[in-house]
Design a protein around this motif. Structure first.
Motif, short mmCIF file in Angstrom:
data_model
loop_
_atom_site.label_atom_id
_atom_site.label_comp_id
_atom_site.label_asym_id
_atom_site.label_seq_id
_atom_site.Cartn_x
_atom_site.Cartn_y
_atom_site.Cartn_z
N GLU A 1 -4.40 -4.63 -5.46
CA GLU A 1 -3.57 -5.04 -4.32
C GLU A 1 -4.17 -6.30 -3.73
O GLU A 1 -5.27 -6.29 -3.18
CB GLU A 1 -3.48 -3.93 -3.26
CG GLU A 1 -2.58 -4.37 -2.11
CD GLU A 1 -2.41 -3.36 -0.98
OE1 GLU A 1 -2.59 -2.14 -1.22
OE2 GLU A 1 -2.11 -3.80 0.14
N THR B 1 0.83 -1.21 0.00
CA THR B 1 0.00 0.00 0.00
C THR B 1 0.87 1.26 0.00
O THR B 1 0.55 2.24 -0.68
CB THR B 1 -0.96 0.01 1.20
OG1 THR B 1 -1.55 -1.28 1.33
CG2 THR B 1 -2.06 1.04 1.02
N ASP C 1 -6.87 0.31 3.60
CA ASP C 1 -5.99 0.55 2.45
C ASP C 1 -6.72 1.38 1.39
O ASP C 1 -6.14 2.31 0.83
CB ASP C 1 -5.49 -0.78 1.87
CG ASP C 1 -4.45 -1.44 2.76
OD1 ASP C 1 -4.07 -0.83 3.78
OD2 ASP C 1 -4.01 -2.56 2.44
#
Ligand code: MG
Ligand code: ZN
Length: 214
Positions: A116, A43, A71
């Motif tokens: 992610e 992140t 995040d």
């Protein structure tokens, strides 16, 4: 007899990943699947990358996490659209989760999509999400044995970022050995050495990203 319980699941996953990749390619959206163990700095790398590129490229982020939306909140603070997927304890993202998330994003003018993944070096490697490239982050404090202990994820990646490179002098992490191990597993890897703290390597990484666009 070899029993492969996962294979129908992986086949369905791969079918939906292929659909996603086709859609993204048609729309000229370059997609990256960002992988690592927990705490390797995915992140933070994203934050630094987005700050450098936000005025040049239209970017969005899909954030996978076990429970929280922290995040995605960090990414939205930078002014980049972010969709949070909570896997509710699940240890990897799969292709149908990405298809759902994409429906919530305005992709009409998008150029780059970051995904992610959940922090885990094992099963995320088995699930194609429809990305164009897998980028695995390995951070110095994790130790230099990770490529040989978890080879699959490094074999399936196109890029490895060795992160927190500023910590190298304070550990016995053998950088030369790790690079040799990585190239032995996967001779075609592109490797970046990066520090979000000092900024070392960030420009090389973002320059590479700009060249990769579809
Ligand atoms: Mg994260
Ligand atoms: Zn998993």
């Amino acid at each position: 007899m070899k029993l492969t319980i996962d294979s129908p699941i992986l086949k369905a996953n791969s079918d939906s990943a292929i659909e996603t990749r086709k859609l993204l390619s048609e729309k000229k959206i370059f997609a990256l699947n960002l992988l690592s163990s927990p705490g390797a700095g995915k992140t933070t790398i994203l934050e630094r990358t987005l700050i450098i590129l936000r005025d040049k490229i239209k970017i969005a982020v899909i954030e996978g996490d076990l429970q929280t939306s922290r995040d995605a909140e960090r990414i939205e603070k930078i002014g980049i659209p972010a969709i949070q997927i909570n896997t509710d304890g699940g240890c990897h993202l799969n292709a149908s989760m990405i298809q759902c998330a994409l429906k919530k994003l305005d992709i009409s003018e998008l150029e780059v999509l970051f995904i992610e993944n959940v922090g885990n070096l094992v099963c995320p490697a088995a699930y194609d999400l429809g990305e164009h490239k897998k980028v695995t982050v390995l951070s110095i404090p994790e130790g230099d044995d990770k490529p040989v202990k978890y080879p699959t994820i490094f074999i399936r990646s196109q890029v490895v970022i060795i992160n927190k490179i500023d910590l190298l002098p304070f550990t016995d992490f053998n950088l030369k050995q790790v690079k040799e191990d990585l190239y032995r597993l996967n001779p075609n890897l592109t490797i970046f050495e990066l520090s979000c703290k000092t900024g070392e390597g960030l420009n090389q990484w973002t320059d590479w990203l700009c060249l990769q666009r579809l």
